[in-house]
Design an enzyme around this catalytic site. Structure first.
Site, PDB file in Angstrom:
ATOM      1  N   LYS A  54      -0.511  -5.323  -9.616  1.00  0.00           N
ATOM      2  CA  LYS A  54      -1.093  -5.532 -10.946  1.00  0.00           C
ATOM      3  C   LYS A  54      -1.848  -4.286 -11.416  1.00  0.00           C
ATOM      4  CE  LYS A  54      -2.645  -9.291  -9.242  1.00  0.00           C
ATOM      5  NZ  LYS A  54      -3.504 -10.423  -8.875  1.00  0.00           N
ATOM      6  N   PHE A  94      -1.548   1.600   1.685  1.00  0.00           N
ATOM      7  CA  PHE A  94      -1.800   1.905   3.108  1.00  0.00           C
ATOM      8  C   PHE A  94      -2.276   0.648   3.842  1.00  0.00           C
ATOM      9  CE2 PHE A  94      -5.826   3.186   5.504  1.00  0.00           C
ATOM     10  CZ  PHE A  94      -5.228   3.439   6.726  1.00  0.00           C
ATOM     11  N   ASP A  99      -1.362  -4.540   6.882  1.00  0.00           N
ATOM     12  CA  ASP A  99      -1.790  -5.945   6.852  1.00  0.00           C
ATOM     13  C   ASP A  99      -0.595  -6.887   7.005  1.00  0.00           C
ATOM     14  OD1 ASP A  99      -4.045  -7.921   6.187  1.00  0.00           O
ATOM     15  OD2 ASP A  99      -2.499  -8.466   4.724  1.00  0.00           O
ATOM     16  N   ASP A 103      -0.314  -9.599   9.846  1.00  0.00           N
ATOM     17  CA  ASP A 103      -0.274 -11.016   9.477  1.00  0.00           C
ATOM     18  C   ASP A 103       1.113 -11.635   9.662  1.00  0.00           C
ATOM     19  OD1 ASP A 103      -2.914 -10.791   8.762  1.00  0.00           O
ATOM     20  OD2 ASP A 103      -2.565 -10.730   6.604  1.00  0.00           O
ATOM     21  N   ARG A 108       6.099  -9.610  -0.024  1.00  0.00           N
ATOM     22  CA  ARG A 108       4.952  -9.012  -0.727  1.00  0.00           C
ATOM     23  C   ARG A 108       5.435  -8.651  -2.128  1.00  0.00           C
ATOM     24  NH1 ARG A 108      -0.377  -8.158  -0.458  1.00  0.00           N
ATOM     25  NH2 ARG A 108      -0.299  -7.872   1.807  1.00  0.00           N
ATOM     26  N   ASP A 170     -11.737 -10.116   9.996  1.00  0.00           N
ATOM     27  CA  ASP A 170     -10.755 -11.110   9.566  1.00  0.00           C
ATOM     28  C   ASP A 170      -9.751 -11.399  10.678  1.00  0.00           C
ATOM     29  OD1 ASP A 170      -9.433 -12.826   7.794  1.00  0.00           O
ATOM     30  OD2 ASP A 170      -8.111 -11.246   7.086  1.00  0.00           O
ATOM     31  N   LYS A 196     -13.586  -6.597   3.438  1.00  0.00           N
ATOM     32  CA  LYS A 196     -12.161  -6.295   3.335  1.00  0.00           C
ATOM     33  C   LYS A 196     -11.664  -6.255   1.888  1.00  0.00           C
ATOM     34  CE  LYS A 196      -9.325 -10.413   3.629  1.00  0.00           C
ATOM     35  NZ  LYS A 196      -8.293 -11.202   4.242  1.00  0.00           N
ATOM     36  N   PHE A 235     -14.798 -12.941  -7.003  1.00  0.00           N
ATOM     37  CA  PHE A 235     -13.368 -12.765  -7.266  1.00  0.00           C
ATOM     38  C   PHE A 235     -12.519 -13.295  -6.115  1.00  0.00           C
ATOM     39  CE2 PHE A 235      -9.503 -10.210  -6.724  1.00  0.00           C
ATOM     40  CZ  PHE A 235      -8.922 -10.282  -7.978  1.00  0.00           C
ATOM     41  N   ASP A 239      -9.887 -16.363  -5.737  1.00  0.00           N
ATOM     42  CA  ASP A 239      -8.568 -16.180  -5.141  1.00  0.00           C
ATOM     43  C   ASP A 239      -8.282 -17.288  -4.135  1.00  0.00           C
ATOM     44  OD1 ASP A 239      -6.465 -13.852  -5.087  1.00  0.00           O
ATOM     45  OD2 ASP A 239      -6.659 -14.544  -3.011  1.00  0.00           O
ATOM     46  N   ASP A 240      -9.273 -17.581  -3.305  1.00  0.00           N
ATOM     47  CA  ASP A 240      -9.118 -18.665  -2.322  1.00  0.00           C
ATOM     48  C   ASP A 240      -8.900 -20.001  -3.033  1.00  0.00           C
ATOM     49  OD1 ASP A 240      -9.600 -16.734  -0.419  1.00  0.00           O
ATOM     50  OD2 ASP A 240     -11.573 -17.484   0.182  1.00  0.00           O
TER      51      ASP A 240
HETATM   52 MG   LIG Z   1      -2.165 -10.450   4.747  1.00  0.00          MG
HETATM   53 MG   LIG Z   2      -4.674  -9.871   6.717  1.00  0.00          MG
HETATM   54 MG   LIG Z   3      -5.495 -15.197  -1.316  1.00  0.00          MG
END
Ligand SMILES: [Mg+2]
Ligand SMILES: [Mg+2]
Ligand SMILES: [Mg+2]
Ligand SMILES: [Mg+2]
Ligand SMILES: [Mg+2]
Ligand SMILES: [Mg+2]
Lengths: 350, 350
Positions: A54, A94, A99, A103, A108, A170, A196, A235, A239-240
């Site tokens: 975005k 990066f 990530d 994860d 993505r 995390d 993060k 923010f 998002d959560d």
């Molecule tokens: Mg991730």
């Molecule tokens: Mg992650």
């Molecule tokens: Mg999220």
């Protein structure tokens, strides 16, 4: 021009800098007489990973500088603020390439993750390194002559470390393959989010623009941090929330935080309110891919009125953040910088 | 003191700086009120990955500065050159943690690779990032007041990029899981070695010491590069040779370059000399774990007299490098810097 037109124009102007920067970096590799195959690989790496987001973070640098300089930017200042904006996008790339590996993510931005691309695999780790290195190549190329050059470099170093510390917390709190809700807490969630996300997404763009605007007073940077970090926290909590309650058609993806054992604001609120019976159900059903398990979690969220709790949090945050902004010394840094951020994110649906 | 005693003392003095730096970095994390669990994780990461190597690169900074300043170092200069030395060791740790994942390696320096440690896995990627970030924390802490601070920072950025480019070429030329000898060539081998090893192992330590010594003339850095990069190439070719022909008891490991499909000097020489029949055997047997396959390769090396070729290369290199050193303008940079390197590596057996 309407505000929508000017926004579209700002995005277009920003976007046009991307291929220029990419070409400059590839040229830097080519002068070493590297095999063209390697140059093409790096080009693919950059186009796959830096583009397609975005660009909110990158655009914020330009927007902030415009406010700080009363909309009086020279062509050179415009270009340089866009370069800094792209440096944030490169930094994010990066982080995201790595990530996604950590994860075990599959997609993505609607495409396969870079490490999932044919022939890439773990080479993606070194590709992430190269994306980071490009930042310092651009900073040197565009800012070497400026008195604030070292400030930019140190800022990127500092924010990179903050983000890495957030990632560490995390990753060790919510490992992708092992559910242990006793590791979660509202306080830890706050820490993770702050480090993060908030530093590189909110403080970094504004601090970069402040350096370009010639601001030197440490108090001004402190004031910016004091508002932007809580704003970033807000923010991320949005998002959560949207991950679970947002409209997939609007947010552009189907949330999987529950399935992915994410240390989300919602689960932490639920853990704080849950009865022993509910806690047992949370333990048994969180972090599992089966829709049946997910449904159990969502039902508990409903029983505990987590959505209502979120709405209250949202209202309170709005009041508290606006209060913080009002208290800012406008002679240190213009309040409008922060209002612009608030307007972009308050009650957003995507 | 005998030269051996003084060497042992230099190693001891250098080694003692490591826990101090580690503690300073951990303190930097602790001031953020990070959970102690995370701090301990980072401590383990640093002790597992930065320590335990031969420290040749780090020690070279101190040795070089001593030569450049006629053995007249203040206590502060000694400490600062050791800090720079450790920054190289940290940089190497950053690369090795990632390299081991990308190469699917099992052990490193007699221990399991970091990513193979219980509970680590892919979190090792972010741990590598943190090791890199520590470099810039140390540079800022110890050199911020020095006029050459930005030169140190830029040098680390530049050398990091060179090494990443070398890694990319290595990874795409000799993927860990796919043998294709047509991708190899003597020229490519030279490129890989130059970028992935010579810059950070040979040029970086000397260039750092040069900055500390106040050398500013670009020609001096160019002169250093012109000798140290070929010297690094020679060192890596020795490494390739010792992997196959060195005494495992002396080099401390059993070489597996043939098994691992490495783009080694030996295979490239063999490819250049092989008959069509031999080439077919190389294609069929290289990069395989079975001792029978390895034996076929070693027999071809023998038939092609690759070891003799190496001895000739070694003699020629020695003459050529000493010639290069003799031609150096001693007023730009003392020749003794390079002689010290030559003495350390010529005809080494480990
Ligand atoms: Mg991730
Ligand atoms: Mg992650
Ligand atoms: Mg999220
Ligand atoms: Mg390796
Ligand atoms: Mg490797
Ligand atoms: Mg080797």
């Amino acid at each position: 021009m309407s505000s929508q037109e000017s926004k579209a124009q700002a995005v277009k102007d920003f976007t046009e800098v991307f291929p220029v920067l990419t070409e400059e970096f590839l040229k830097e590799v080519r002068i070493r007489n590297f095999p063209e195959e390697s140059v093409k690989w790096i080009e693919k790496n950059i186009y796959h990973n830096v583009q397609g987001g975005k660009m909110n973070r990158g655009l914020s640098v330009v927007d902030t500088l415009k406010i700080l300089k009363n909309d009086q930017l020279t062509a050179e200042e415009l270009l340089k603020s866009r370069v800094l904006g792209w440096c944030i996008e490169w930094l994010q790339a990066f982080f995201l390439v790595a990530d996604d590996i950590m994860d075990s993510s599959i997609t993505r931005r609607g495409n396969p993750c870079w490490y999932k691309m044919e022939g890439v695999g773990m080479i993606a780790i070194n590709d992430a390194f190269i994306l980071e290195s490009a930042i310092y190549f651009f900073l040197k190329k565009y800012f070497r002559q400026d008195p604030y050059y070292i400030d930019l470099v140190e800022l990127f170093h500092e924010i990179t470390l903050e983000t890495e510390l957030g990632q560490l917390l995390d990753l060790t709190t919510a490992p992708e393959d092992h559910v242990d809700l006793s590791k979660f807490s509202i306080e830890k969630h706050q820490f993770i989010v702050l480090y993060k996300t908030a530093f590189y997404s909110f403080y970094l763009p504004v601090a970069l623009a402040m350096h370009m605007a010639g601001i030197k007073d440490e108090k001004a940077f402190k004031a910016a941090k004091d508002i932007l970090l809580p704003l970033g926290e807000y923010f991320q909590i949005q998002d959560d929330y949207l991950d679970c309650y947002g409209d997939p058609k609007v947010i552009g993806k189907i949330g999987t935080d529950i399935e992915d054992n994410k240390c989300s604001w919602l689960i932490n609120q639920a853990l704080a309110k849950a009865s022993p019976e509910q806690r047992k159900l949370l333990d048994e059903n969180y972090g599992k891919k089966d829709p049946k398990n997910v449904a159990v979690i969502k039902q508990i969220y409903k029983d505990l009125e987590i959505e209502k709790l979120y709405k209250e949090y949202e209202e309170q945050s709005y009041i508290r953040l606006n209060d913080l902004i009002l208290q800012t010394d406008d002679s240190l840094i213009k309040r409008q910088v922060f209002n612009a951020f608030m307007n972009k994110i308050y009650k957003r649906t995507k």
